[in-house]
Design a protein around this motif. Sequence first.
Motif, PDB file in Angstrom:
ATOM      1  N   MET A  56       0.794  -1.179   0.252  1.00 17.70           N
ATOM      2  CA  MET A  56      -0.173   0.101   0.116  1.00 17.70           C
ATOM      3  C   MET A  56       1.117   1.257  -0.030  1.00 17.70           C
ATOM      4  SD  MET A  56      -2.918   0.990   2.597  1.00 17.70           S
ATOM      5  CE  MET A  56      -1.613   1.858   4.151  1.00 17.70           C
ATOM      6  N   LEU A  57       0.235   2.627  -0.306  1.00 18.43           N
ATOM      7  CA  LEU A  57       1.393   3.588  -1.075  1.00 18.43           C
ATOM      8  C   LEU A  57       1.067   4.439   0.477  1.00 18.43           C
ATOM      9  CD1 LEU A  57       0.563   4.747  -4.416  1.00 18.43           C
ATOM     10  CD2 LEU A  57       2.287   3.375  -3.727  1.00 18.43           C
ATOM     11  N   GLU A  58       2.847   5.164   1.036  1.00 10.09           N
ATOM     12  CA  GLU A  58       1.997   5.810   2.251  1.00 10.09           C
ATOM     13  C   GLU A  58       1.677   6.895   1.396  1.00 10.09           C
ATOM     14  OE1 GLU A  58       6.148   5.754   3.705  1.00 10.09           O
ATOM     15  OE2 GLU A  58       5.698   7.772   4.146  1.00 10.09           O
ATOM     16  N   GLN A  59       1.600   7.657   0.629  1.00 11.97           N
ATOM     17  CA  GLN A  59       1.202   8.787   0.007  1.00 11.97           C
ATOM     18  C   GLN A  59       1.827   9.986   0.762  1.00 11.97           C
ATOM     19  OE1 GLN A  59      -3.322   9.017  -1.133  1.00 11.97           O
ATOM     20  NE2 GLN A  59      -2.368   7.079  -2.294  1.00 11.97           N
ATOM     21  N   ARG A  60       3.258   9.792   0.401  1.00 13.84           N
ATOM     22  CA  ARG A  60       3.821  11.039   1.143  1.00 13.84           C
ATOM     23  C   ARG A  60       2.950  12.713   0.838  1.00 13.84           C
ATOM     24  NH1 ARG A  60       9.419   7.737   0.129  1.00 13.84           N
ATOM     25  NH2 ARG A  60       9.210   6.271   1.164  1.00 13.84           N
ATOM     26  N   PRO A  61       3.744  13.464   2.015  1.00 14.14           N
ATOM     27  CA  PRO A  61       3.230  14.793   1.876  1.00 14.14           C
ATOM     28  C   PRO A  61       3.328  15.681   0.790  1.00 14.14           C
ATOM     29  CG  PRO A  61       3.869  14.277   3.849  1.00 14.14           C
ATOM     30  CD  PRO A  61       4.291  12.779   3.143  1.00 14.14           C
ATOM     31  N   ASN A  62       4.852  15.704   0.196  1.00 12.82           N
ATOM     32  CA  ASN A  62       5.447  16.667  -0.103  1.00 12.82           C
ATOM     33  C   ASN A  62       6.369  16.015  -1.314  1.00 12.82           C
ATOM     34  OD1 ASN A  62       7.033  15.698   2.189  1.00 12.82           O
ATOM     35  ND2 ASN A  62       8.583  17.128   1.031  1.00 12.82           N
ATOM     36  N   CYS A  63       6.944  17.076  -1.934  1.00  9.16           N
ATOM     37  CA  CYS A  63       7.531  16.430  -2.681  1.00  9.16           C
ATOM     38  C   CYS A  63       9.610  16.874  -1.962  1.00  9.16           C
ATOM     39  CB  CYS A  63       8.033  18.280  -3.983  1.00  9.16           C
ATOM     40  SG  CYS A  63       9.111  18.030  -5.082  1.00  9.16           S
ATOM     41  N   GLU A  64      10.063  16.149  -2.104  1.00 10.51           N
ATOM     42  CA  GLU A  64      11.390  15.786  -1.911  1.00 10.51           C
ATOM     43  C   GLU A  64      12.352  16.899  -1.852  1.00 10.51           C
ATOM     44  OE1 GLU A  64      13.984  12.575  -1.877  1.00 10.51           O
ATOM     45  OE2 GLU A  64      11.652  10.672  -1.526  1.00 10.51           O
ATOM     46  N   ALA A  65      11.653  17.455  -3.212  1.00  8.51           N
ATOM     47  CA  ALA A  65      13.228  18.372  -4.301  1.00  8.51           C
ATOM     48  C   ALA A  65      12.833  19.998  -3.367  1.00  8.51           C
ATOM     49  CB  ALA A  65      13.230  18.304  -5.537  1.00  8.51           C
ATOM     50  N   CYS A  66      11.276  20.191  -3.678  1.00  6.23           N
ATOM     51  CA  CYS A  66      10.948  21.698  -3.942  1.00  6.23           C
ATOM     52  C   CYS A  66      10.276  21.957  -2.288  1.00  6.23           C
ATOM     53  CB  CYS A  66      10.522  22.083  -5.099  1.00  6.23           C
ATOM     54  SG  CYS A  66       8.636  21.529  -4.961  1.00  6.23           S
ATOM     55  N   ASP A  67       9.440  20.606  -1.623  1.00  7.99           N
ATOM     56  CA  ASP A  67       9.432  20.883  -0.804  1.00  7.99           C
ATOM     57  C   ASP A  67       7.281  21.148  -0.982  1.00  7.99           C
ATOM     58  OD1 ASP A  67       8.749  20.548   2.366  1.00  7.99           O
ATOM     59  OD2 ASP A  67       9.238  22.579   2.892  1.00  7.99           O
ATOM     60  N   ARG A  68       7.408  21.710  -1.845  1.00  9.32           N
ATOM     61  CA  ARG A  68       5.276  21.972  -1.972  1.00  9.32           C
ATOM     62  C   ARG A  68       4.953  20.558  -1.264  1.00  9.32           C
ATOM     63  NH1 ARG A  68       3.041  21.835  -8.156  1.00  9.32           N
ATOM     64  NH2 ARG A  68       1.496  21.235  -6.832  1.00  9.32           N
ATOM     65  N   ASP A  69       3.554  21.234  -0.806  1.00 11.43           N
ATOM     66  CA  ASP A  69       3.101  19.918  -0.433  1.00 11.43           C
ATOM     67  C   ASP A  69       2.446  19.329  -1.476  1.00 11.43           C
ATOM     68  OD1 ASP A  69       3.238  20.809   2.330  1.00 11.43           O
ATOM     69  OD2 ASP A  69       1.104  21.773   1.995  1.00 11.43           O
ATOM     70  N   LEU A  70       2.133  17.848  -1.216  1.00 11.66           N
ATOM     71  CA  LEU A  70       1.284  16.704  -2.633  1.00 11.66           C
ATOM     72  C   LEU A  70      -0.301  16.107  -2.009  1.00 11.66           C
ATOM     73  CD1 LEU A  70       4.770  16.021  -4.590  1.00 11.66           C
ATOM     74  CD2 LEU A  70       3.097  17.543  -4.988  1.00 11.66           C
ATOM     75  N   PRO A  71      -1.229  16.707  -1.402  1.00 12.41           N
ATOM     76  CA  PRO A  71      -1.853  16.205  -0.504  1.00 12.41           C
ATOM     77  C   PRO A  71      -2.641  14.347  -1.501  1.00 12.41           C
ATOM     78  CG  PRO A  71      -3.206  18.193  -1.790  1.00 12.41           C
ATOM     79  CD  PRO A  71      -0.993  18.035  -1.459  1.00 12.41           C
ATOM     80  N   PRO A  72      -3.071  14.188  -0.884  1.00 22.14           N
ATOM     81  CA  PRO A  72      -3.602  12.724  -1.860  1.00 22.14           C
ATOM     82  C   PRO A  72      -4.259  12.857  -2.837  1.00 22.14           C
ATOM     83  CG  PRO A  72      -4.375  13.527   0.726  1.00 22.14           C
ATOM     84  CD  PRO A  72      -3.238  14.042   0.560  1.00 22.14           C
ATOM     85  N   ASP A  73      -4.789  13.891  -2.978  1.00 22.54           N
ATOM     86  CA  ASP A  73      -5.893  14.144  -4.142  1.00 22.54           C
ATOM     87  C   ASP A  73      -5.343  14.838  -5.293  1.00 22.54           C
ATOM     88  OD1 ASP A  73      -6.163  16.803  -3.193  1.00 22.54           O
ATOM     89  OD2 ASP A  73      -8.098  16.639  -2.788  1.00 22.54           O
ATOM     90  N   SER A  74      -3.489  15.457  -5.165  1.00 22.76           N
ATOM     91  CA  SER A  74      -2.593  15.996  -5.614  1.00 22.76           C
ATOM     92  C   SER A  74      -2.493  15.544  -7.143  1.00 22.76           C
ATOM     93  CB  SER A  74      -1.902  16.643  -5.462  1.00 22.76           C
ATOM     94  OG  SER A  74      -0.827  17.041  -6.522  1.00 22.76           O
ATOM     95  N   ALA A  75      -3.248  16.230  -8.139  1.00 19.63           N
ATOM     96  CA  ALA A  75      -2.418  15.506  -9.807  1.00 19.63           C
ATOM     97  C   ALA A  75      -1.469  15.833 -10.353  1.00 19.63           C
ATOM     98  CB  ALA A  75      -3.730  16.149 -10.832  1.00 19.63           C
ATOM     99  N   ASP A  76      -1.055  16.068  -9.490  1.00 19.32           N
ATOM    100  CA  ASP A  76       0.792  16.573  -9.292  1.00 19.32           C
ATOM    101  C   ASP A  76       1.800  15.764  -8.878  1.00 19.32           C
ATOM    102  OD1 ASP A  76       0.366  18.472 -11.807  1.00 19.32           O
ATOM    103  OD2 ASP A  76       0.138  20.147  -9.855  1.00 19.32           O
ATOM    104  N   ALA A  77       1.300  14.948  -8.202  1.00 19.26           N
ATOM    105  CA  ALA A  77       2.201  14.285  -7.403  1.00 19.26           C
ATOM    106  C   ALA A  77       2.791  12.727  -8.666  1.00 19.26           C
ATOM    107  CB  ALA A  77       1.605  13.570  -6.064  1.00 19.26           C
ATOM    108  N   ARG A  78       4.340  12.989  -8.422  1.00 20.33           N
ATOM    109  CA  ARG A  78       4.620  11.451  -8.840  1.00 20.33           C
ATOM    110  C   ARG A  78       5.739  10.834  -8.403  1.00 20.33           C
ATOM    111  NH1 ARG A  78       1.836  13.897 -11.820  1.00 20.33           N
ATOM    112  NH2 ARG A  78       1.703  14.639 -13.861  1.00 20.33           N
TER     113      ARG A  78
END
Length: 102
Positions: free
Chosen positions: A1-23
């Motif tokens: 199961m994915l942990e669904q981490r909360p941020n971008c490791e590089a720029c630290d922007r928030d990536l909430p679980p419903d973000s379409a921008d998370a990779r």
Amino acid sequence: MLEQRPNCEACDRDLPPDSADARICSYECTFCAGCVESLLQNVCPNCGGGFQPRPIRPKVARRPGVSLADQPAGTTRRHLKHDRDEIARFAAAARDIPPAER
Ligand SMILES: [Zn+2]
Ligand SMILES: [Zn+2]
């Protein structure tokens, strides 16, 4: 199961679980789409693999016990362990090789 981490490791922007921008890579190293395209060039700086959009976990439990409320997104923020120059060199060495052949 994915942990669904909360941020971008590089720029630290928030990536909430419903973000379409998370990779994510196969190890779930997590970055935003912008960093994957520019800084990382689709090369994970931790494992060398490629990225895909992170699937969005459903908010509504359409099957019992299976939803974002039942398995909440992770809250542990992660940050890159490599400096940007090293990442650029690492990406340059692999970016022209398709992920399936790396
Ligand atoms: Zn980013
Ligand atoms: Zn990775």
